[in-house]
Scaffold this motif. Structure first.
Motif, PDB file in Angstrom:
ATOM      1  N   GLY A 103     -81.285  20.284 -93.308  1.00 36.66           N
ATOM      2  CA  GLY A 103     -80.362  19.769 -92.308  1.00 36.66           C
ATOM      3  C   GLY A 103     -79.333  20.789 -91.873  1.00 36.66           C
ATOM      4  N   GLN A 104     -78.686  20.480 -90.756  1.00 35.93           N
ATOM      5  CA  GLN A 104     -77.619  21.299 -90.198  1.00 35.93           C
ATOM      6  C   GLN A 104     -76.425  20.413 -89.888  1.00 35.93           C
ATOM      7  OE1 GLN A 104     -79.978  22.473 -86.780  1.00 35.93           O
ATOM      8  NE2 GLN A 104     -79.758  24.631 -87.325  1.00 35.93           N
ATOM      9  N   VAL A 105     -75.238  20.892 -90.253  1.00 33.05           N
ATOM     10  CA  VAL A 105     -73.995  20.217 -89.907  1.00 33.05           C
ATOM     11  C   VAL A 105     -73.184  21.163 -89.034  1.00 33.05           C
ATOM     12  CG1 VAL A 105     -71.877  19.170 -90.791  1.00 33.05           C
ATOM     13  CG2 VAL A 105     -74.011  18.912 -92.059  1.00 33.05           C
ATOM     14  N   VAL A 121     -84.232  32.202 -94.741  1.00 33.08           N
ATOM     15  CA  VAL A 121     -83.781  31.943 -93.368  1.00 33.08           C
ATOM     16  C   VAL A 121     -83.205  30.545 -93.176  1.00 33.08           C
ATOM     17  CG1 VAL A 121     -85.315  33.621 -92.278  1.00 33.08           C
ATOM     18  CG2 VAL A 121     -86.155  31.304 -92.744  1.00 33.08           C
ATOM     19  N   ALA A 122     -83.522  29.616 -94.078  1.00 36.21           N
ATOM     20  CA  ALA A 122     -83.151  28.219 -93.853  1.00 36.21           C
ATOM     21  C   ALA A 122     -81.769  27.863 -94.375  1.00 36.21           C
ATOM     22  CB  ALA A 122     -84.193  27.294 -94.497  1.00 36.21           C
ATOM     23  N   ASN A 123     -81.236  28.645 -95.290  1.00 34.10           N
ATOM     24  CA  ASN A 123     -79.961  28.316 -95.924  1.00 34.10           C
ATOM     25  C   ASN A 123     -78.911  29.329 -95.492  1.00 34.10           C
ATOM     26  OD1 ASN A 123     -80.817  26.139 -98.109  1.00 34.10           O
ATOM     27  ND2 ASN A 123     -82.357  27.754 -98.112  1.00 34.10           N
ATOM     28  N   LYS A 124     -77.995  28.905 -94.622  1.00 27.59           N
ATOM     29  CA  LYS A 124     -77.060  29.873 -94.058  1.00 27.59           C
ATOM     30  C   LYS A 124     -75.834  29.175 -93.478  1.00 27.59           C
ATOM     31  CE  LYS A 124     -79.502  29.884 -89.607  1.00 27.59           C
ATOM     32  NZ  LYS A 124     -80.295  30.683 -88.636  1.00 27.59           N
ATOM     33  N   ILE A 125     -74.809  29.979 -93.253  1.00 29.19           N
ATOM     34  CA  ILE A 125     -73.621  29.576 -92.514  1.00 29.19           C
ATOM     35  C   ILE A 125     -73.582  30.439 -91.261  1.00 29.19           C
ATOM     36  CG2 ILE A 125     -71.111  29.355 -92.560  1.00 29.19           C
ATOM     37  CD1 ILE A 125     -71.336  29.329 -95.647  1.00 29.19           C
ATOM     38  N   SER A 126     -73.337  29.825 -90.105  1.00 26.20           N
ATOM     39  CA  SER A 126     -73.348  30.568 -88.848  1.00 26.20           C
ATOM     40  C   SER A 126     -72.107  30.241 -88.033  1.00 26.20           C
ATOM     41  CB  SER A 126     -74.592  30.221 -88.018  1.00 26.20           C
ATOM     42  OG  SER A 126     -75.773  30.522 -88.721  1.00 26.20           O
ATOM     43  N   LEU A 127     -71.643  31.242 -87.307  1.00 23.24           N
ATOM     44  CA  LEU A 127     -70.545  31.074 -86.363  1.00 23.24           C
ATOM     45  C   LEU A 127     -70.969  31.718 -85.052  1.00 23.24           C
ATOM     46  CD1 LEU A 127     -67.593  30.192 -85.801  1.00 23.24           C
ATOM     47  CD2 LEU A 127     -66.895  32.489 -86.541  1.00 23.24           C
ATOM     48  N   GLU A 128     -70.885  30.965 -83.945  1.00 25.10           N
ATOM     49  CA  GLU A 128     -71.315  31.491 -82.642  1.00 25.10           C
ATOM     50  C   GLU A 128     -70.334  31.087 -81.561  1.00 25.10           C
ATOM     51  OE1 GLU A 128     -75.580  31.411 -81.274  1.00 25.10           O
ATOM     52  OE2 GLU A 128     -74.743  30.155 -79.687  1.00 25.10           O
ATOM     53  N   ALA A 129     -70.070  32.042 -80.675  1.00 28.54           N
ATOM     54  CA  ALA A 129     -69.319  31.776 -79.447  1.00 28.54           C
ATOM     55  C   ALA A 129     -70.247  32.041 -78.279  1.00 28.54           C
ATOM     56  CB  ALA A 129     -68.096  32.668 -79.360  1.00 28.54           C
ATOM     57  N   ILE A 140     -67.700  27.149 -79.029  1.00 28.25           N
ATOM     58  CA  ILE A 140     -67.611  27.780 -80.348  1.00 28.25           C
ATOM     59  C   ILE A 140     -68.169  26.797 -81.363  1.00 28.25           C
ATOM     60  CG2 ILE A 140     -66.079  28.722 -82.110  1.00 28.25           C
ATOM     61  CD1 ILE A 140     -64.168  29.513 -79.839  1.00 28.25           C
ATOM     62  N   THR A 141     -69.139  27.251 -82.169  1.00 31.79           N
ATOM     63  CA  THR A 141     -69.832  26.372 -83.113  1.00 31.79           C
ATOM     64  C   THR A 141     -69.849  26.990 -84.501  1.00 31.79           C
ATOM     65  OG1 THR A 141     -71.300  25.654 -81.323  1.00 31.79           O
ATOM     66  CG2 THR A 141     -71.937  25.062 -83.563  1.00 31.79           C
ATOM     67  N   LEU A 142     -69.463  26.197 -85.494  1.00 32.40           N
ATOM     68  CA  LEU A 142     -69.583  26.566 -86.907  1.00 32.40           C
ATOM     69  C   LEU A 142     -70.685  25.693 -87.499  1.00 32.40           C
ATOM     70  CD1 LEU A 142     -68.585  28.038 -89.486  1.00 32.40           C
ATOM     71  CD2 LEU A 142     -66.981  26.115 -89.799  1.00 32.40           C
ATOM     72  N   GLN A 143     -71.658  26.322 -88.166  1.00 32.60           N
ATOM     73  CA  GLN A 143     -72.821  25.614 -88.679  1.00 32.60           C
ATOM     74  C   GLN A 143     -73.020  25.858 -90.176  1.00 32.60           C
ATOM     75  OE1 GLN A 143     -77.204  25.593 -87.068  1.00 32.60           O
ATOM     76  NE2 GLN A 143     -76.985  27.405 -88.349  1.00 32.60           N
ATOM     77  N   PHE A 144     -73.391  24.792 -90.872  1.00 31.45           N
ATOM     78  CA  PHE A 144     -73.870  24.878 -92.257  1.00 31.45           C
ATOM     79  C   PHE A 144     -75.300  24.353 -92.265  1.00 31.45           C
ATOM     80  CE2 PHE A 144     -69.312  24.610 -92.507  1.00 31.45           C
ATOM     81  CZ  PHE A 144     -68.971  25.483 -93.529  1.00 31.45           C
ATOM     82  N   ALA A 145     -76.255  25.165 -92.688  1.00 31.45           N
ATOM     83  CA  ALA A 145     -77.670  24.774 -92.737  1.00 31.45           C
ATOM     84  C   ALA A 145     -78.180  24.947 -94.156  1.00 31.45           C
ATOM     85  CB  ALA A 145     -78.493  25.620 -91.768  1.00 31.45           C
ATOM     86  N   LEU A 146     -78.759  23.891 -94.693  1.00 27.05           N
ATOM     87  CA  LEU A 146     -79.227  23.899 -96.076  1.00 27.05           C
ATOM     88  C   LEU A 146     -80.542  23.143 -96.184  1.00 27.05           C
ATOM     89  CD1 LEU A 146     -75.874  23.001 -97.865  1.00 27.05           C
ATOM     90  CD2 LEU A 146     -76.957  25.242 -97.855  1.00 27.05           C
ATOM     91  N   GLY A 147     -81.422  23.606 -97.022  1.00 29.01           N
ATOM     92  CA  GLY A 147     -82.674  22.888 -97.258  1.00 29.01           C
ATOM     93  C   GLY A 147     -83.804  23.844 -97.552  1.00 29.01           C
TER      94      GLY A 147
END
Length: 393
Positions: A37-39, A357-365, A385-392
């Motif tokens: 999932g991604q939050v 590749v599936a487990n990461k923290i991302s920040l994008e503008a 601007i998006t902050l993402q937590f992806a785990l699984g």
């Protein structure tokens, strides 16, 4: 069944938990279960769009579960396998139109479900069910778990955009012949699908035809899902091409054939000290587009094209618990219709990989730049601007 149901509920309701487990194995038969999932936290400035009779004229701050995916896969015989994928998308997004049948907003839907039978090993396989449309690389072969950028390209379901071609969230109910030949360097896919299910748009109930070829000069890509970035584990130089076609679609009051074709280029080069460089380019040409592309002037029934370019650099040396990968991207969405202007999208981001590749923290503008803004509409410049937590797994 109780054990499977427990994993299902936990995977959908607890986005901080990652799981993947083999729950059955006997001879050639197996069953695996997993979740990913991604939050997101997302801030969008200068919005102007309707949502339940409200209008955002300034900033939108939004917490949401972008994706929650629960899947089952396994084998029945060495030749026969299956995959089932349940999804909930954009749960809690402020301006989402809930569609529980598709798993958008509230609700859970079967996103993918197929049987795959190996007729001649990996050289020739037949796949039957609901699956990706084998057209573009970005949303035709690439797993959403393994994207270089934060999300899919604009116009193919990325962020707040829709999908320009007929689909059930990027999929179609279909039969596909596919395989890997020429020492696994060439992958081919040919689909006959259900196509547009709106009777008004598809009054003759025509099927769709889609296909894709991809040639990998170095390491082969043989799986149904591949990666957009391999983090130094593969050397990729791949050239791909695809097409999508449906006869006599009625769009914007005009009956005509929907046709689209694409070419793409992917380069992923491992370098010294575990570093790697990723470059992805694509071009899509569209005639009689079935669905307008959100926040752009490429409207339903128009002809147009989309250009996308992305580049990222992965650092093999860890910083604390993970590895960094800065990236940038640019997209151009163009309508051929007289007087319509282009939309440019620029993005800058940083991935922090915790495991694969599936487990990461991302920040994008990202920045949407219109050639000309349209008053009192969503066709205007904005910044996201998006902050993402992806785990699984």
């Amino acid at each position: 069944m109780k054990r499977i149901f427990g994993f299902f509920v936990a995977g959908l309701l607890l986005p901080s938990i990652a799981m993947a487990v083999e729950i059955y194995k006997k001879d050639d038969m197996s069953l695996n279960v997993g979740w990913w999932g991604q939050v997101w936290f997302q801030n969008i400035s200068d919005m102007n769009m309707d949502n339940d009779d409200e209008k955002y004229d300034d900033n939108l701050n939004d917490f949401l579960i972008r994706r929650s995916y629960f899947y089952l896969d396994g084998t029945i015989t060495p030749e026969l396998s299956f995959f089932v994928h349940f999804a909930s998308d954009k749960l809690g997004m402020d301006e989402i139109t809930n569609d529980s049948d598709k798993g958008l907003g509230s609700g859970i839907a079967v996103r993918d479900a197929w049987f795959n039978y190996k007729i001649l090993g990996d050289d020739l396989m037949v796949q039957v069910g609901r699956m990706y449309i084998p057209f573009t690389r970005n949303y035709g072969t690439t797993s959403t778990k393994a994207m270089l950028t934060l999300d899919l390209d604009w116009g193919q379901g990325g962020s707040h955009s829709g999908i320009f071609y007929p689909s059930n969230i990027g999929r179609d109910d279909s039969i596909t012949l596919w395989g890997n030949v020429l020492e696994d360097k060439l992958q081919y896919r040919l689909m006959i699908g259900d196509g547009e299910d709106n009777n008004t748009k598809n009054p003759d109930d025509n099927v769709r035809f889609a296909g894709r070829l991809s040639y990998s000069f170095f390491d082969p890509e043989t799986k149904w899902f591949n990666s957009e970035t391999y983090l130094g584990t593969k050397r990729i130089l791949a050239i791909g091409a695809g097409f999508d076609f449906e006869h006599d679609m009625v769009i914007a009051g005009k009956k005509d054939d929907y046709t689209a074709w694409t070419v793409d280029f992917t380069y992923d080069q491992p370098m010294a000290q575990g570093n790697s460089l990723t470059l992805v380019l694509s071009y899509i040409n569209i005639s009689h587009v079935p669905n307008a592309i959100t926040w752009t002037q490429l409207g339903a029934g128009d002809d147009g094209d989309i250009i996308s370019a992305k580049i990222g650099y992965y650092f093999g040396d860890k910083l604390a618990l993970g590895n960094l990968q800065p990236y940038t991207q640019v997209q151009n969405i163009h309508s051929d219709e007289s007087g319509d202007d282009d939309t440019m999208i620029y993005g800058f981001g940083l991935n922090y990989y915790l495991k694969g590749v599936a487990n990461k923290i991302s920040l994008e503008a990202s920045f949407m730049d219109q050639d000309e803004e349209v008053p009192d509409s969503a066709i205007r410049d904005n910044t996201t601007i998006t902050l993402q937590f992806a785990l699984g797994f």
